[in-house]
Design a protein around this motif. Structure first.
Motif, short mmCIF file in Angstrom:
data_model
loop_
_atom_site.label_atom_id
_atom_site.label_comp_id
_atom_site.label_asym_id
_atom_site.label_seq_id
_atom_site.Cartn_x
_atom_site.Cartn_y
_atom_site.Cartn_z
N ASP A 1 0.42 -1.02 -0.16
CA ASP A 1 0.14 0.06 0.32
C ASP A 1 0.79 1.69 0.30
OD1 ASP A 1 0.80 -0.24 2.55
OD2 ASP A 1 -0.85 -0.16 3.70
N GLY A 2 1.88 1.62 -0.32
CA GLY A 2 3.10 2.23 -0.20
C GLY A 2 3.49 2.71 1.53
N LYS A 3 3.06 1.92 2.76
CA LYS A 3 3.43 2.07 3.63
C LYS A 3 4.75 1.77 4.13
CE LYS A 3 -0.92 3.77 5.36
NZ LYS A 3 -2.11 3.94 6.54
N LEU A 4 5.30 1.73 5.23
CA LEU A 4 6.31 1.16 5.67
C LEU A 4 5.94 0.38 6.76
CD1 LEU A 4 8.91 4.44 5.37
CD2 LEU A 4 8.45 2.66 3.98
N LEU A 5 6.30 -0.73 7.38
CA LEU A 5 6.40 -1.33 8.11
C LEU A 5 6.95 -1.22 9.22
CD1 LEU A 5 4.52 -4.74 7.85
CD2 LEU A 5 4.06 -3.02 9.15
N LEU A 6 7.56 -0.77 10.76
CA LEU A 6 8.09 -0.29 11.72
C LEU A 6 7.93 -1.25 13.19
CD1 LEU A 6 10.33 1.62 12.85
CD2 LEU A 6 8.57 3.28 14.01
N ALA A 7 9.05 -2.45 12.25
CA ALA A 7 9.15 -3.12 14.03
C ALA A 7 9.79 -2.96 15.05
CB ALA A 7 10.21 -4.28 13.11
N PHE A 8 8.77 -2.94 16.47
CA PHE A 8 9.41 -2.05 16.98
C PHE A 8 8.73 -4.04 18.16
CE2 PHE A 8 9.17 2.35 18.90
CZ PHE A 8 9.87 1.48 20.42
N PRO A 9 9.78 -3.67 18.82
CA PRO A 9 10.11 -5.30 19.96
C PRO A 9 9.78 -4.59 20.65
CG PRO A 9 11.91 -5.16 18.52
CD PRO A 9 11.34 -4.11 17.95
N ARG A 10 9.37 -4.58 21.80
CA ARG A 10 8.91 -4.46 23.72
C ARG A 10 8.99 -5.42 24.49
NH1 ARG A 10 7.27 0.98 23.64
NH2 ARG A 10 6.30 2.03 22.20
N MET A 11 9.53 -4.99 25.61
CA MET A 11 9.32 -6.29 26.45
C MET A 11 8.81 -6.02 27.63
SD MET A 11 13.43 -6.37 28.74
CE MET A 11 13.85 -6.43 27.31
N PHE A 12 8.21 -7.19 28.25
CA PHE A 12 6.96 -6.95 29.36
C PHE A 12 7.15 -8.09 31.00
CE2 PHE A 12 4.96 -5.61 25.41
CZ PHE A 12 4.39 -4.91 25.38
N ILE A 13 7.59 -7.17 31.95
CA ILE A 13 7.38 -7.40 33.27
C ILE A 13 6.04 -7.54 33.99
CG2 ILE A 13 9.16 -8.25 35.31
CD1 ILE A 13 11.16 -6.53 32.20
N VAL A 14 5.46 -8.27 34.23
CA VAL A 14 4.64 -8.24 35.54
C VAL A 14 5.14 -9.08 36.84
CG1 VAL A 14 2.12 -8.53 36.34
CG2 VAL A 14 3.02 -7.82 34.11
N ALA A 15 5.17 -8.49 37.71
CA ALA A 15 5.94 -9.97 38.89
C ALA A 15 4.60 -9.50 40.30
CB ALA A 15 7.43 -9.84 39.02
N GLN A 16 4.39 -10.22 41.13
CA GLN A 16 3.49 -10.07 41.91
C GLN A 16 4.21 -10.96 43.36
OE1 GLN A 16 -0.64 -11.33 41.77
NE2 GLN A 16 -1.44 -10.66 43.19
N ARG A 17 4.27 -9.99 44.56
CA ARG A 17 5.05 -10.28 45.87
C ARG A 17 3.67 -10.83 46.33
NH1 ARG A 17 7.38 -5.46 49.94
NH2 ARG A 17 7.63 -7.89 50.57
N LYS A 18 5.17 -12.34 47.57
CA LYS A 18 3.48 -13.03 48.03
C LYS A 18 2.63 -12.23 49.18
CE LYS A 18 7.32 -16.36 47.68
NZ LYS A 18 8.91 -16.86 48.53
N PRO A 19 1.48 -12.34 49.49
CA PRO A 19 1.09 -11.67 49.95
C PRO A 19 1.79 -12.02 51.88
CG PRO A 19 -0.54 -13.71 49.66
CD PRO A 19 0.81 -13.92 48.68
#
Length: 258
Positions: A240-258
């Motif tokens: 379609d004439g557009k450019l695809l910008l690949a953007f890697p991201r990392m995610f971290i979700v951690a929960q403390r013990k009660p």
């Protein structure tokens, strides 16, 4: 580094808010009393927290006065404060410490991440999203052009311009011994962009900023022109004439013990 530009940052707000929303969706809390948005920027991520935890005391902190002013205009009922994440400590233990696209600017993650996790209330959650794009053409080209004359001397050590994130498994290892659960993952977003200039505009609000601002004004146009030329070579038009910008991201979700 000179201050951030909220208006430039917001030009791609939908794309920047998408990972913030997806990070929040994986936070395993039904409710929360205290929520902190670390590196809140112009308040787009803070707004998600206010909507999710309607009864919570939500606060935001950033090291940029213009970003904080933009956030206050957006969310006048939320308390925002100026601070450096590297030295930040909460007055009371939060139920959620949320850091979207902020910690990649802070060095020493081997110490920082356990310190933030230890600051949580029992059962609290640390939720982090960081770009992981140093190996992408956008960021390789920043460093390659910065190594050339006449820009190299003014820019100096390119490795000092942004803290290196750890491998994703290293964050798991930092958190798992003290956590009730740790959830880590990568997502590579594919953003359709109108032109090489649009990609340059995107990164000018974040990763490219420390490179350009080290240059005298007379050298900045030449650096940006050479950078855009390399971006045009690296990102070819799609059907379609557009450019695809690949953007890697990392995610971290951690929960403390009660």
């Amino acid at each position: 580094m000179n201050d951030w530009n909220p208006a430039l940052y917001r030009r791609f707000e939908d794309e920047r808010t998408r990972p913030a929303r997806e990070l929040l969706a994986r936070v395993p809390l039904v409710d929360a009393a205290r929520v902190v948005d670390l590196g809140c920027g112009p308040g787009n991520s803070t707004e998600l927290l206010v909507q999710r935890f309607a009864g919570a005391e939500v606060s935001g902190t950033d090291n940029s006065a213009p970003m904080l002013e933009s956030a206050r205009q957006r969310l006048p009922s939320v308390r925002f404060g100026l601070s450096d994440i590297a030295h930040w400590q909460p007055a009371q233990a939060p139920d959620l410490i949320y850091a979207n696209a902020a910690l990649q600017w802070v060095p020493g993650h081997e110490v920082l991440i356990p310190r933030l996790f230890a600051a949580l209330a029992p059962g609290g959650v640390l939720a982090v999203q960081m770009p992981d794009n140093r190996a992408e053409p956008t960021h390789r080209a920043m460093r390659e052009v910065a190594a050339l004359a006449p820009w190299a001397q003014a820019i100096g050590d390119v490795d000092a311009l942004r803290s290196a994130v750890l491998p994703l498994a290293a964050y798991y290892d930092l958190l798992a011994p003290q956590a009730a659960l740790v959830d880590v993952w990568h997502t590579v977003y594919q953003h359709p962009m109108a032109s090489p200039a649009a990609i340059v505009e995107w990164v000018s609000g974040t990763g490219l900023k420390p490179f350009v601002e080290r240059l005298p004004a007379a050298l900045q146009p030449g650096y940006l022109a050479e950078y855009e030329r390399r971006i045009a070579q690296a990102y070819r038009p799609r059907a379609d004439g557009k450019l695809l910008l690949a953007f890697p991201r990392m995610f971290i979700v951690a929960q403390r013990k009660p």
